[in-house]
Scaffold this motif. Structure first.
Motif, PDB file in Angstrom:
ATOM      1  N   ILE A   1       0.837  -1.206   0.000  1.00 57.75           N
ATOM      2  CA  ILE A   1       0.000   0.000   0.000  1.00 57.75           C
ATOM      3  C   ILE A   1       0.868   1.251   0.000  1.00 57.75           C
ATOM      4  O   ILE A   1       0.587   2.218  -0.717  1.00 57.75           O
ATOM      5  N   ALA A   2       1.964   1.249   0.760  1.00 57.50           N
ATOM      6  CA  ALA A   2       2.873   2.399   0.799  1.00 57.50           C
ATOM      7  C   ALA A   2       3.525   2.634  -0.559  1.00 57.50           C
ATOM      8  O   ALA A   2       3.646   3.777  -1.016  1.00 57.50           O
ATOM      9  N   ILE A   3       3.940   1.576  -1.224  1.00 57.34           N
ATOM     10  CA  ILE A   3       4.554   1.701  -2.547  1.00 57.34           C
ATOM     11  C   ILE A   3       3.556   2.282  -3.543  1.00 57.34           C
ATOM     12  O   ILE A   3       3.871   3.186  -4.323  1.00 57.34           O
ATOM     13  N   ILE A   4       2.338   1.792  -3.528  1.00 61.68           N
ATOM     14  CA  ILE A   4       1.291   2.305  -4.424  1.00 61.68           C
ATOM     15  C   ILE A   4       1.029   3.779  -4.127  1.00 61.68           C
ATOM     16  O   ILE A   4       0.878   4.596  -5.044  1.00 61.68           O
ATOM     17  N   ALA A   5       1.005   4.171  -2.862  1.00 65.62           N
ATOM     18  CA  ALA A   5       0.764   5.564  -2.481  1.00 65.62           C
ATOM     19  C   ALA A   5       1.890   6.468  -2.968  1.00 65.62           C
ATOM     20  O   ALA A   5       1.632   7.570  -3.474  1.00 65.62           O
ATOM     21  N   VAL A   6       3.135   6.033  -2.848  1.00 68.84           N
ATOM     22  CA  VAL A   6       4.280   6.841  -3.301  1.00 68.84           C
ATOM     23  C   VAL A   6       4.240   7.024  -4.816  1.00 68.84           C
ATOM     24  O   VAL A   6       4.428   8.144  -5.322  1.00 68.84           O
ATOM     25  N   ILE A   7       3.988   5.974  -5.549  1.00 70.14           N
ATOM     26  CA  ILE A   7       3.914   6.073  -7.015  1.00 70.14           C
ATOM     27  C   ILE A   7       2.760   6.980  -7.432  1.00 70.14           C
ATOM     28  O   ILE A   7       2.905   7.819  -8.325  1.00 70.14           O
ATOM     29  N   SER A   8       1.621   6.846  -6.776  1.00 71.94           N
ATOM     30  CA  SER A   8       0.469   7.705  -7.082  1.00 71.94           C
ATOM     31  C   SER A   8       0.787   9.160  -6.806  1.00 71.94           C
ATOM     32  O   SER A   8       0.432  10.052  -7.588  1.00 71.94           O
ATOM     33  N   ALA A   9       1.457   9.453  -5.705  1.00 73.46           N
ATOM     34  CA  ALA A   9       1.817  10.833  -5.361  1.00 73.46           C
ATOM     35  C   ALA A   9       2.772  11.418  -6.397  1.00 73.46           C
ATOM     36  O   ALA A   9       2.655  12.599  -6.761  1.00 73.46           O
ATOM     37  N   MET A  10       3.706  10.608  -6.890  1.00 69.67           N
ATOM     38  CA  MET A  10       4.637  11.092  -7.908  1.00 69.67           C
ATOM     39  C   MET A  10       3.898  11.434  -9.201  1.00 69.67           C
ATOM     40  O   MET A  10       4.175  12.459  -9.830  1.00 69.67           O
ATOM     41  N   VAL A  11       2.978  10.605  -9.598  1.00 73.65           N
ATOM     42  CA  VAL A  11       2.214  10.849 -10.825  1.00 73.65           C
ATOM     43  C   VAL A  11       1.333  12.089 -10.670  1.00 73.65           C
ATOM     44  O   VAL A  11       1.307  12.961 -11.540  1.00 73.65           O
ATOM     45  N   VAL A  12       0.634  12.194  -9.562  1.00 75.59           N
ATOM     46  CA  VAL A  12      -0.273  13.330  -9.341  1.00 75.59           C
ATOM     47  C   VAL A  12       0.503  14.633  -9.258  1.00 75.59           C
ATOM     48  O   VAL A  12       0.070  15.660  -9.784  1.00 75.59           O
ATOM     49  N   SER A  13       1.685  14.624  -8.644  1.00 80.53           N
ATOM     50  CA  SER A  13       2.453  15.859  -8.506  1.00 80.53           C
ATOM     51  C   SER A  13       3.024  16.338  -9.835  1.00 80.53           C
ATOM     52  O   SER A  13       3.313  17.517  -9.999  1.00 80.53           O
ATOM     53  N   SER A  14       3.196  15.458 -10.815  1.00 81.18           N
ATOM     54  CA  SER A  14       3.757  15.871 -12.098  1.00 81.18           C
ATOM     55  C   SER A  14       2.690  16.242 -13.129  1.00 81.18           C
ATOM     56  O   SER A  14       3.032  16.667 -14.229  1.00 81.18           O
ATOM     57  N   ILE A  15       1.432  16.120 -12.793  1.00 81.08           N
ATOM     58  CA  ILE A  15       0.357  16.446 -13.746  1.00 81.08           C
ATOM     59  C   ILE A  15       0.410  17.907 -14.207  1.00 81.08           C
ATOM     60  O   ILE A  15       0.297  18.157 -15.405  1.00 81.08           O
ATOM     61  N   PRO A  16       0.591  18.908 -13.323  1.00 80.72           N
ATOM     62  CA  PRO A  16       0.660  20.291 -13.821  1.00 80.72           C
ATOM     63  C   PRO A  16       1.804  20.518 -14.815  1.00 80.72           C
ATOM     64  O   PRO A  16       1.629  21.219 -15.812  1.00 80.72           O
ATOM     65  N   LEU A  17       2.955  19.913 -14.580  1.00 87.06           N
ATOM     66  CA  LEU A  17       4.081  20.054 -15.502  1.00 87.06           C
ATOM     67  C   LEU A  17       3.754  19.410 -16.846  1.00 87.06           C
ATOM     68  O   LEU A  17       4.042  19.975 -17.908  1.00 87.06           O
ATOM     69  N   ILE A  18       3.137  18.256 -16.813  1.00 84.92           N
ATOM     70  CA  ILE A  18       2.754  17.569 -18.048  1.00 84.92           C
ATOM     71  C   ILE A  18       1.747  18.413 -18.830  1.00 84.92           C
ATOM     72  O   ILE A  18       1.864  18.559 -20.049  1.00 84.92           O
ATOM     73  N   LYS A  19       0.781  18.997 -18.126  1.00 86.82           N
ATOM     74  CA  LYS A  19      -0.207  19.852 -18.790  1.00 86.82           C
ATOM     75  C   LYS A  19       0.464  21.066 -19.425  1.00 86.82           C
ATOM     76  O   LYS A  19       0.137  21.465 -20.542  1.00 86.82           O
ATOM     77  N   SER A  20       1.429  21.661 -18.725  1.00 91.63           N
ATOM     78  CA  SER A  20       2.156  22.818 -19.266  1.00 91.63           C
ATOM     79  C   SER A  20       2.949  22.439 -20.508  1.00 91.63           C
ATOM     80  O   SER A  20       2.996  23.194 -21.477  1.00 91.63           O
ATOM     81  N   GLN A  21       3.572  21.281 -20.489  1.00 90.99           N
ATOM     82  CA  GLN A  21       4.345  20.843 -21.649  1.00 90.99           C
ATOM     83  C   GLN A  21       3.432  20.569 -22.849  1.00 90.99           C
ATOM     84  O   GLN A  21       3.793  20.883 -23.987  1.00 90.99           O
ATOM     85  N   PHE A  22       2.258  20.019 -22.615  1.00 93.26           N
ATOM     86  CA  PHE A  22       1.297  19.827 -23.703  1.00 93.26           C
ATOM     87  C   PHE A  22       0.820  21.180 -24.241  1.00 93.26           C
ATOM     88  O   PHE A  22       0.677  21.354 -25.452  1.00 93.26           O
ATOM     89  N   SER A  23       0.581  22.141 -23.355  1.00 91.47           N
ATOM     90  CA  SER A  23       0.182  23.480 -23.791  1.00 91.47           C
ATOM     91  C   SER A  23       1.268  24.109 -24.653  1.00 91.47           C
ATOM     92  O   SER A  23       0.982  24.733 -25.677  1.00 91.47           O
ATOM     93  N   LEU A  24       2.513  23.971 -24.229  1.00 89.34           N
ATOM     94  CA  LEU A  24       3.644  24.512 -24.984  1.00 89.34           C
ATOM     95  C   LEU A  24       3.699  23.889 -26.381  1.00 89.34           C
ATOM     96  O   LEU A  24       3.856  24.608 -27.378  1.00 89.34           O
ATOM     97  N   SER A  25       3.517  22.599 -26.466  1.00 92.15           N
ATOM     98  CA  SER A  25       3.517  21.925 -27.777  1.00 92.15           C
ATOM     99  C   SER A  25       2.359  22.398 -28.645  1.00 92.15           C
ATOM    100  O   SER A  25       2.531  22.623 -29.843  1.00 92.15           O
ATOM    101  N   ARG A  26       1.178  22.572 -28.032  1.00 91.13           N
ATOM    102  CA  ARG A  26       0.011  23.030 -28.804  1.00 91.13           C
ATOM    103  C   ARG A  26       0.238  24.426 -29.370  1.00 91.13           C
ATOM    104  O   ARG A  26      -0.095  24.696 -30.534  1.00 91.13           O
TER     105      ARG A  26
END
Length: 192
Positions: free
Chosen positions: A29-54
């Motif tokens: 459960i701890a491993i799943i929580a850490v991986i989920s937190a990493m993915v959720v925390s990088s969503i704004p950066l991913i959205k910004s990079q997609f905006s830049l490409s668009r």
């Protein structure tokens, strides 16, 4: 009978070592929580990079659109009627780092100066990408333009700074994340 079955099942689990301990479940459960937190925390950066490409892709398409309009030697039409033009182009004003203009070079002017003249040339479209893609800017903005003159079309860069004009788009919060649209005097448009 149910108690006998349950007790024999517990004895089987203990003796065979089958099953999971509470500690093992907590680690998973701890491993799943850490991986989920990493993915959720990088969503704004991913959205910004997609905006830049668009934004970079849209700008590239608009440069090609101007090129095609010049190639077709099409006249500009607005609410006032149809007007002859000497070419089409894109202009970036230094006063706004999130906007550019697609223009038609007015044919009625005495000379074909192959650049955007505010108030004189026709505005085909003003693209303000701050509305659709907030947080993306043109980095190190200065007044520049690219003009396509029919029938070839001849490509003119303003100001004349060599054979290539590079427009750099960036994420406002992290100016190291960029996309560069390169336009050269042969009319080649590419994203780097």
């Amino acid at each position: 009978m149910g108690k006998i079955f349950f007790k024999s099942y517990q004895k089987y689990i203990r003796e065979s070592g089958a099953g999971y301990t509470v500690l093992e479940l907590l680690v998973v459960i701890a491993i799943i929580a850490v991986i989920s937190a990493m993915v959720v925390s990088s969503i704004p950066l991913i959205k910004s990079q997609f905006s830049l490409s668009r934004v970079a892709n849209r700008f590239q398409q608009d440069v090609r659109r101007s090129q095609e309009l010049a190639l077709s030697s099409i006249e500009f039409t607005d609410a006032m009627g149809t007007h002859p033009v000497k070419g089409y182009g894109i202009y970036i004003d230094a006063s706004n780092n999130a906007r550019y203009i697609i223009y038609a070079d007015r044919a009625e002017l005495p000379e074909n100066n192959k650049q955007y003249d505010p108030g004189l040339d026709y505005i085909v479209q003003t693209i303000n990408f701050a509305e659709s893609e907030p947080g993306i800017i043109i980095k190190d903005v200065r007044s520049v333009g690219v003009h396509f003159n029919p029938p070839n079309p001849i490509t003119t860069l303003q100001p004349p700074i060599g054979s290539t004009l590079e427009i750099v788009f960036a994420i406002e919060s992290d100016l190291s994340k960029t996309k560069t649209v390169s336009i050269n005097t042969t009319g080649l448009v590419e994203i780097k």
